[in-house]
Design an enzyme around this catalytic site. Structure first.
Site, PDB file in Angstrom:
ATOM      1  N   TRP A   1     -14.085  29.518  31.779  1.00 41.26           N
ATOM      2  CA  TRP A   1     -13.604  28.494  32.721  1.00 41.26           C
ATOM      3  C   TRP A   1     -14.074  27.112  32.284  1.00 41.26           C
ATOM      4  O   TRP A   1     -13.361  26.121  32.410  1.00 41.26           O
ATOM      5  CB  TRP A   1     -14.131  28.806  34.129  1.00 41.26           C
ATOM      6  CG  TRP A   1     -13.742  27.778  35.161  1.00 41.26           C
ATOM      7  CD1 TRP A   1     -12.623  27.766  35.925  1.00 41.26           C
ATOM      8  CD2 TRP A   1     -14.483  26.596  35.525  1.00 41.26           C
ATOM      9  NE1 TRP A   1     -12.608  26.666  36.748  1.00 41.26           N
ATOM     10  CE2 TRP A   1     -13.736  25.929  36.518  1.00 41.26           C
ATOM     11  CE3 TRP A   1     -15.683  26.042  35.116  1.00 41.26           C
ATOM     12  CZ2 TRP A   1     -14.159  24.751  37.105  1.00 41.26           C
ATOM     13  CZ3 TRP A   1     -16.107  24.846  35.689  1.00 41.26           C
ATOM     14  CH2 TRP A   1     -15.352  24.226  36.679  1.00 41.26           C
ATOM     15  N   HIS A   2     -15.322  27.068  31.738  1.00 42.28           N
ATOM     16  CA  HIS A   2     -15.895  25.775  31.383  1.00 42.28           C
ATOM     17  C   HIS A   2     -15.197  25.133  30.198  1.00 42.28           C
ATOM     18  O   HIS A   2     -15.193  23.906  30.082  1.00 42.28           O
ATOM     19  CB  HIS A   2     -17.395  25.908  31.091  1.00 42.28           C
ATOM     20  CG  HIS A   2     -18.207  25.992  32.334  1.00 42.28           C
ATOM     21  ND1 HIS A   2     -18.395  27.175  33.009  1.00 42.28           N
ATOM     22  CD2 HIS A   2     -18.850  25.042  33.049  1.00 42.28           C
ATOM     23  CE1 HIS A   2     -19.138  26.933  34.082  1.00 42.28           C
ATOM     24  NE2 HIS A   2     -19.420  25.659  34.130  1.00 42.28           N
ATOM     25  N   GLY A   3     -14.674  25.931  29.312  1.00 42.71           N
ATOM     26  CA  GLY A   3     -14.007  25.305  28.172  1.00 42.71           C
ATOM     27  C   GLY A   3     -13.429  26.336  27.241  1.00 42.71           C
ATOM     28  O   GLY A   3     -13.881  27.485  27.194  1.00 42.71           O
TER      29      GLY A   3
END
Lengths: 341, 474
Positions: free
Chosen positions: B323-325
């Site tokens: 989700w973060h990257g």
């Protein structure tokens, strides 16, 4: 018994903010009273000057009297390596100042001013020679001119002006930075002595914000534009004229040191830029003002190609050997003047 | 883009606030919606279309799910909502990553495949608003909430500008009623809102942006940093990301309070966590609870035995990392946290047996736990911030073999001290009182002193020029 409403109680709206303002004013008064040369001493006072002067601030002094010595300010920007001069000037003293950029600044004991002093002391030990190198990295003709104005009260006997011609862009950027520092909100904030003092101490402790905003890419772009060079050569011309005028007014002899370059494909040390800068400087030759042709002197000393590596560390800066050569040549040049004979 | 830490935002907010204060509820919502679209459009107006798609699809799906008693039909509309949001997210955020990874895999296997990458711009805040709108349809599907028929109010729930681009990821159950019902702005909300905004600004421009100057040169270098410099940079990054993200959350919550909204607490002194599970109860709370409620529990949670629980934990954390990257380093970071969470769960029965007889030993044990957790989290941040696996490996190696005193780090340590001293004092008091607004209850003289330090820190040490927030890229 109910507590009365006062500024010490929490129920007054904005009591915290009022206290914040009150504390700020108290500290501001303290800063204004205590931050004074009489209280903290001249050295500390100029070290953390009360004006926010990162970069070059024309309003600030670059030297101060400390007892019977003249000391030069040791700010992050203008680090003059702790040079001092006796005050008042002794009768047999001969004061030479070198003003220029990184080329003439070089290392503490590998610059031509240092070698020149040694040579002068050897040749004429009877005189009290001082050669004070006030060169600073990355400064151009405008800032050299401003510094020259500041040293005139120190009664120089000779000034060596080394306008190298590479830092006119830096002069413009520094001037812009100075303007930005004192514009808008910053201009208001820096009216506060407390904020300036704290900003300086914080910057000193964390090595933050030394007034040097490098943008290499922008500089490369600016250097590639011929229109800029035309403008910069004009500013060298204009500032040199002002410097000569100032020295003539104070009857101080001047040596204008020319430029030299090490570039691929050059037989000697004179590129197109060298010729342009030298042409400007030569035009100011008159009684008491001489031009020292650096590229020619280098070439005479080392005409063969290996001389380039021996004399230059990069395209513009010289090795210790390069500085030694120039010091020897400058010595000859000096004594060719009537005023030194 | 209009950043909270910019002069433009000040002008924007004052203008919006003036209109807001003198409008009735209906026009307050309309003006906030327009302001939210201007706020987002100032970055790139073309991507407003994505927000409108999410808004329109979820509004309709929410109504359809609610209206139908047929399970299949309800599921059908839920799937439409999920596919739309995850499709937008997947395409804009992960397409190039998966295409490049597939190409690399093919090459590793010795098969030829032409690389397919598209010139895709990652829309700011896409992960935040897609998750927020998905929670709306899922909650309707789970019959936890009822949908709203007021389209523009729903649109405001999706696009509410204080939390649009970097959270907190709000749930409809909490935020939507605040949109739908008239709000009263209390004096307490104004003082809390102002404090939160300035405290968040302090965390961003003073702490995070200053620490970035320690972190960026080290992580941008190619093997020239010493072990000590890397260690300081990792510590600095752990506080940079905290200052940056929690600073944004504080500012978002502060602005919302000034508008009469209450957003959820997103950070609760995370580095005081005594174990990794507690860390995730304190760090990015809106995301961790989202992942727990909509992913971990949907996978089965801890209901079907230890092995399945571990699997669910790992899957949740890997996807949380992703989700973060769109990079393998983020997946590694998620996997690392998943592994530590599993280890914690495995050792929990043993840890519970440790009985401490004196207050001092209890205190010391807490300190050991906090210190250990902090260093594990820091190890995770190294993976999170690194540009490649190679950099993680070389930095770890460098810290292990070349960790000796280095004079180059002394100014950085002084800067760390300056940046963290006030933060630590305030956090300790917040932790002890369990009150995020504890400072507002202190005597006005001390409060005034704290305000002055915060203000002077921003003026004197703050990085000017509106640096972007790290979490915008997620």
């Amino acid at each position: 018994m109910g507590r009365s409403s006062s500024i010490f109680s929490s129920d007054i709206p904005g009591a915290g903010i009022l206290w914040m303002i009150a504390l700020f004013l108290v500290l501001e008064v303290f800063a204004r009273v205590l931050w004074h040369p009489m209280v903290i001493g001249e050295r500390l006072y100029t070290r953390f000057s009360p004006v926010y002067d990162y970069g070059f601030d024309a309003t600030q002094p670059i030297w101060f009297k400390s007892g019977n010595r003249i000391e030069f300010v040791p700010t992050q920007y203008l680090n003059f390596r702790g040079h001092t001069l006796p005050y008042p000037k002794p009768d047999n003293a001969f004061r030479i100042f070198t003003l220029g950029s990184s080329v003439s600044r070089s290392g503490a004991d590998t610059n031509y001013s240092y070698f020149l002093k040694q040579a002068l002391e050897t040749e004429h030990p009877e005189r009290d020679w001082t050669v004070t190198n006030l060169s600073a990295d990355g400064i151009g003709s405008l800032r050299i001119m401003l510094m020259l104005q500041k040293i005139m009260p120190l009664s120089p006997d000779l000034v060596i002006l080394h306008v190298h011609g590479s830092n006119e862009y830096e002069d413009e950027r520094d001037a812009l930075y100075q303007r930005q520092l004192h514009q808008g909100l910053n201009g208001i904030l820096f009216q506060s002595r407390l904020i300036v003092l704290m900003k300086k101490i914080y910057g000193y402790m964390t090595l933050k914000d030394q007034g040097r905003v490098w943008d290499a890419e922008e500089e490369i772009r600016a250097n590639e534009d011929p229109a800029n060079w035309e403008q910069w050569l004009q500013s060298i011309d204009r500032n040199t004229a002002r410097m000569i005028q100032l020295c003539t007014k104070h009857q101080v002899p001047v040596i204008l040191v020319g430029r030299a370059e090490k570039r691929e494909g050059l037989a000697g040390f004179d590129s197109e830029l060298v010729r342009q800068v030298d042409h400007i400087l030569k035009a100011y030759q008159e009684p008491g003002v001489t031009f020292f042709n650096t590229s020619k002197k280098f070439f005479e000393y080392h005409p063969e190609p290996r001389g380039k590596a021996l004399l230059f560390t990069d395209e513009a800066h010289w090795t210790g050997e390069g500085h030694r050569v120039i010091a020897q040549q400058l010595l000859k040049h000096l004594f060719s003047f009537a005023f030194l004979k | 883009m209009i950043l909270f830490n910019s002069f433009e935002f000040g002008v924007f907010f004052i203008a919006v606030y003036c209109i807001y204060l003198y409008s009735g509820h209906r026009w307050q919502n309309r003006s906030l919606l327009i302001a939210s679209y201007i706020f987002y459009g100032s970055w790139n107006w073309k991507f407003l279309g994505l927000i409108w798609i999410s808004t329109g699809v979820d509004y309709l799906c929410g109504l359809k799910i609610h209206e139908s008693d047929n399970v299949k039909k309800r599921r059908h509309f839920l799937v439409i909502s999920m596919c739309t949001n995850l499709g937008i997210l997947g395409f804009f955020k992960y397409f190039n990553f998966f295409a490049a990874s597939f190409h690399d895999l093919m090459q590793t296997l010795g098969w030829h495949a032409d690389p397919l990458t598209l010139n895709i711009v990652l829309p700011v805040g896409i992960s935040f608003y897609t998750f927020q709108t998905m929670s709306y349809t899922i909650d309707i599907y789970r019959k936890k909430i009822e949908p709203t028929r007021r389209f523009f109010d729903f649109a405001l729930f999706v696009a509410f500008f204080p939390q649009l681009v970097a959270g907190p990821i709000e749930r409809a159950k909490r935020l939507l009623p605040q949109v739908l019902n008239p709000r009263v702005i209390t004096r307490e909300q104004v003082s809390q809102g102002c404090w939160l905004f300035f405290w968040g600004l302090f965390k961003k421009v003073y702490i995070a942006d200053n620490l970035a100057q320690i972190v960026d040169p080290v992580f941008g270098s190619t093997g020239t940093a010493s072990g000590a410099e890397i260690l300081v940079a990792v510590y600095a990054f752990s506080f940079q990301i905290y200052g940056d993200f929690s600073g944004y959350s504080d500012m978002a919550r502060g602005i919302s309070k000034l508008l009469g909204f209450e957003l959820m607490l997103n950070f609760r002194a995370p580095y005081f966590a005594g174990n990794i599970r507690e860390f995730w109860q304190r760090w990015h709370i809106s995301l961790s609870t989202w992942l727990k409620d909509y992913l971990y529990i949907s996978l089965g949670g801890n209901r079907s035995g230890a092995l399945n629980t571990y699997r669910n934990l790992m899957v949740t954390m890997l996807l949380g990392g992703l989700w973060h990257g769109a990079a393998w380093t983020f997946i590694l970071w998620g996997g690392f946290h998943g592994m530590v969470l599993i280890l914690h769960r495995m050792t929990m029965p043993l840890l519970r047996k440790i009985s401490l007889r004196s207050k001092l030993s209890d205190y010391l044990w807490k300190c050991v736990c906090i210190c250990t957790t902090f260093h594990l989290v820091c190890l995770g941040w190294l993976m999170f911030r690194a540009q490649s696996f190679g950099q993680i490996r070389s930095f770890l190696f460098q810290m292990l073999v070349d960790l000796k005193p280095d004079p180059a780090i002394y100014p950085q340590l002084i800067k760390l001290f300056f940046c963290l001293s006030l933060l630590t004092v305030v956090q300790v008091f917040k932790e002890r009182t369990n009150d995020p607004y504890t400072i507002l209850n202190w005597p006005p003289l001390i409060r005034g002193g704290i305000y002055l330090i915060v203000l002077l820190s921003i003026i004197i040490g703050g990085v000017q020029g509106g640096q972007e927030f790290i979490y915008f890229q997620f």
